[in-house]
Write a protein that holds these residues in place. Sequence first.
Motif, PDB file in Angstrom:
ATOM      1  N   TRP A  36       0.792  -1.135   0.141  1.00  0.00           N
ATOM      2  CA  TRP A  36      -0.041  -0.118  -0.145  1.00  0.00           C
ATOM      3  C   TRP A  36       0.981   1.239   0.007  1.00  0.00           C
ATOM      4  CZ3 TRP A  36      -4.947   0.159  -0.891  1.00  0.00           C
ATOM      5  CH2 TRP A  36      -5.895  -0.929  -0.615  1.00  0.00           C
ATOM      6  N   PHE A  37       0.599   2.097  -0.921  1.00  0.00           N
ATOM      7  CA  PHE A  37       1.060   3.422  -0.897  1.00  0.00           C
ATOM      8  C   PHE A  37       0.149   4.736  -0.843  1.00  0.00           C
ATOM      9  CE2 PHE A  37       5.469   2.799  -2.419  1.00  0.00           C
ATOM     10  CZ  PHE A  37       5.522   1.217  -2.430  1.00  0.00           C
ATOM     11  N   ARG A  38       0.528   5.596  -0.394  1.00  0.00           N
ATOM     12  CA  ARG A  38      -0.288   6.982  -0.764  1.00  0.00           C
ATOM     13  C   ARG A  38       0.380   8.184  -0.797  1.00  0.00           C
ATOM     14  NH1 ARG A  38      -1.105   7.862   5.968  1.00  0.00           N
ATOM     15  NH2 ARG A  38       0.935   8.441   6.526  1.00  0.00           N
ATOM     16  N   GLN A  39      -0.458   8.980  -1.416  1.00  0.00           N
ATOM     17  CA  GLN A  39       0.016  10.334  -2.065  1.00  0.00           C
ATOM     18  C   GLN A  39      -0.751  11.484  -1.906  1.00  0.00           C
ATOM     19  OE1 GLN A  39       1.010  10.490  -6.315  1.00  0.00           O
ATOM     20  NE2 GLN A  39       2.571  11.877  -5.803  1.00  0.00           N
ATOM     21  N   ALA A  40      -0.255  12.241  -0.948  1.00  0.00           N
ATOM     22  CA  ALA A  40      -1.087  13.496  -0.604  1.00  0.00           C
ATOM     23  C   ALA A  40      -0.873  14.705  -1.510  1.00  0.00           C
ATOM     24  CB  ALA A  40      -0.758  13.877   0.901  1.00  0.00           C
ATOM     25  N   PRO A  41      -1.717  15.616  -1.596  1.00  0.00           N
ATOM     26  CA  PRO A  41      -1.394  16.563  -2.402  1.00  0.00           C
ATOM     27  C   PRO A  41       0.014  17.314  -2.370  1.00  0.00           C
ATOM     28  CG  PRO A  41      -3.706  16.661  -1.765  1.00  0.00           C
ATOM     29  CD  PRO A  41      -3.027  15.657  -1.013  1.00  0.00           C
ATOM     30  N   GLY A  42       0.703  17.399  -3.535  1.00  0.00           N
ATOM     31  CA  GLY A  42       2.130  18.330  -3.251  1.00  0.00           C
ATOM     32  C   GLY A  42       2.979  17.470  -2.726  1.00  0.00           C
ATOM     33  N   LYS A  43       2.696  16.248  -2.531  1.00  0.00           N
ATOM     34  CA  LYS A  43       3.788  15.291  -1.708  1.00  0.00           C
ATOM     35  C   LYS A  43       4.104  14.167  -2.616  1.00  0.00           C
ATOM     36  CE  LYS A  43       2.852  16.670   3.100  1.00  0.00           C
ATOM     37  NZ  LYS A  43       2.649  16.104   4.472  1.00  0.00           N
ATOM     38  N   LYS A  44       5.131  13.548  -2.452  1.00  0.00           N
ATOM     39  CA  LYS A  44       5.638  12.266  -3.018  1.00  0.00           C
ATOM     40  C   LYS A  44       4.896  11.106  -2.550  1.00  0.00           C
ATOM     41  CE  LYS A  44       9.928  11.294  -3.762  1.00  0.00           C
ATOM     42  NZ  LYS A  44      11.368  11.194  -3.813  1.00  0.00           N
ATOM     43  N   ARG A  45       4.646  10.180  -3.284  1.00  0.00           N
ATOM     44  CA  ARG A  45       3.933   8.799  -2.977  1.00  0.00           C
ATOM     45  C   ARG A  45       5.057   8.232  -2.215  1.00  0.00           C
ATOM     46  NH1 ARG A  45       1.675   5.282  -7.754  1.00  0.00           N
ATOM     47  NH2 ARG A  45       4.064   4.997  -8.330  1.00  0.00           N
ATOM     48  N   GLU A  46       4.219   7.871  -1.098  1.00  0.00           N
ATOM     49  CA  GLU A  46       4.901   7.144  -0.041  1.00  0.00           C
ATOM     50  C   GLU A  46       4.707   5.646   0.341  1.00  0.00           C
ATOM     51  OE1 GLU A  46       4.861   8.891   3.969  1.00  0.00           O
ATOM     52  OE2 GLU A  46       2.802   9.079   3.923  1.00  0.00           O
ATOM     53  N   PHE A  47       5.353   4.899   0.951  1.00  0.00           N
ATOM     54  CA  PHE A  47       4.908   3.629   1.132  1.00  0.00           C
ATOM     55  C   PHE A  47       4.302   3.731   2.381  1.00  0.00           C
ATOM     56  CE2 PHE A  47       5.580  -0.837   1.573  1.00  0.00           C
ATOM     57  CZ  PHE A  47       5.921  -1.440   2.909  1.00  0.00           C
ATOM     58  N   VAL A  48       3.216   2.648   2.584  1.00  0.00           N
ATOM     59  CA  VAL A  48       2.387   2.701   4.054  1.00  0.00           C
ATOM     60  C   VAL A  48       2.759   1.254   4.444  1.00  0.00           C
ATOM     61  CG1 VAL A  48       0.079   2.589   4.788  1.00  0.00           C
ATOM     62  CG2 VAL A  48       0.552   4.295   2.971  1.00  0.00           C
ATOM     63  N   GLY A  49       2.780   0.438   3.833  1.00  0.00           N
ATOM     64  CA  GLY A  49       3.105  -0.814   4.423  1.00  0.00           C
ATOM     65  C   GLY A  49       2.897  -2.020   3.216  1.00  0.00           C
ATOM     66  N   GLY A  50       3.209  -3.112   3.754  1.00  0.00           N
ATOM     67  CA  GLY A  50       3.097  -4.553   2.686  1.00  0.00           C
ATOM     68  C   GLY A  50       2.772  -5.664   3.356  1.00  0.00           C
ATOM     69  N   VAL A  51       2.468  -6.695   2.554  1.00  0.00           N
ATOM     70  CA  VAL A  51       2.179  -8.162   3.136  1.00  0.00           C
ATOM     71  C   VAL A  51       2.860  -8.955   2.159  1.00  0.00           C
ATOM     72  CG1 VAL A  51      -0.032  -8.222   2.091  1.00  0.00           C
ATOM     73  CG2 VAL A  51       0.655  -9.502   4.068  1.00  0.00           C
TER      74      VAL A  51
END
Length: 121
Positions: A36-51
């Motif tokens: 899972w990744f996420r990207q907030a407005p104006g920010k780079k996509r970041e790793f949230v977690g994985g399985v």
Amino acid sequence: QVQLVESGGGLVQAGGSLILSCAASGLTFRNYAMGWFRQAPGKKREFVGGVSQSGLSTYYTDSVKGRSTISRDNAKNTMYLQMNSLKPEDAAVYYCAAGGRITTQDEYDYWGQGTRVTVSS
């Protein structure tokens, strides 16, 4: 054709919870680690977690650790992300990804289109 489809996003109050789903098709789901990744407005996509492929190993970024759970159901070709105690800074577009191993980098083979999570304070 491989498809990863996220669902479950929406508007949530701060302190609330949500469950995101990622439904996979067109690939042998059990052979892929998922992230899972996420990207907030104006920010780079970041790793949230994985399985891991089996579901026995999970990894989380520090900002969500302790209030998030990633799981998968290989019989349903679906991965889940449950997040509790949501904060305004959790607001982002959430993406799922499939690859050979869990990595915090964008090194996954397949990506979904994303689902938006909005957190109201």
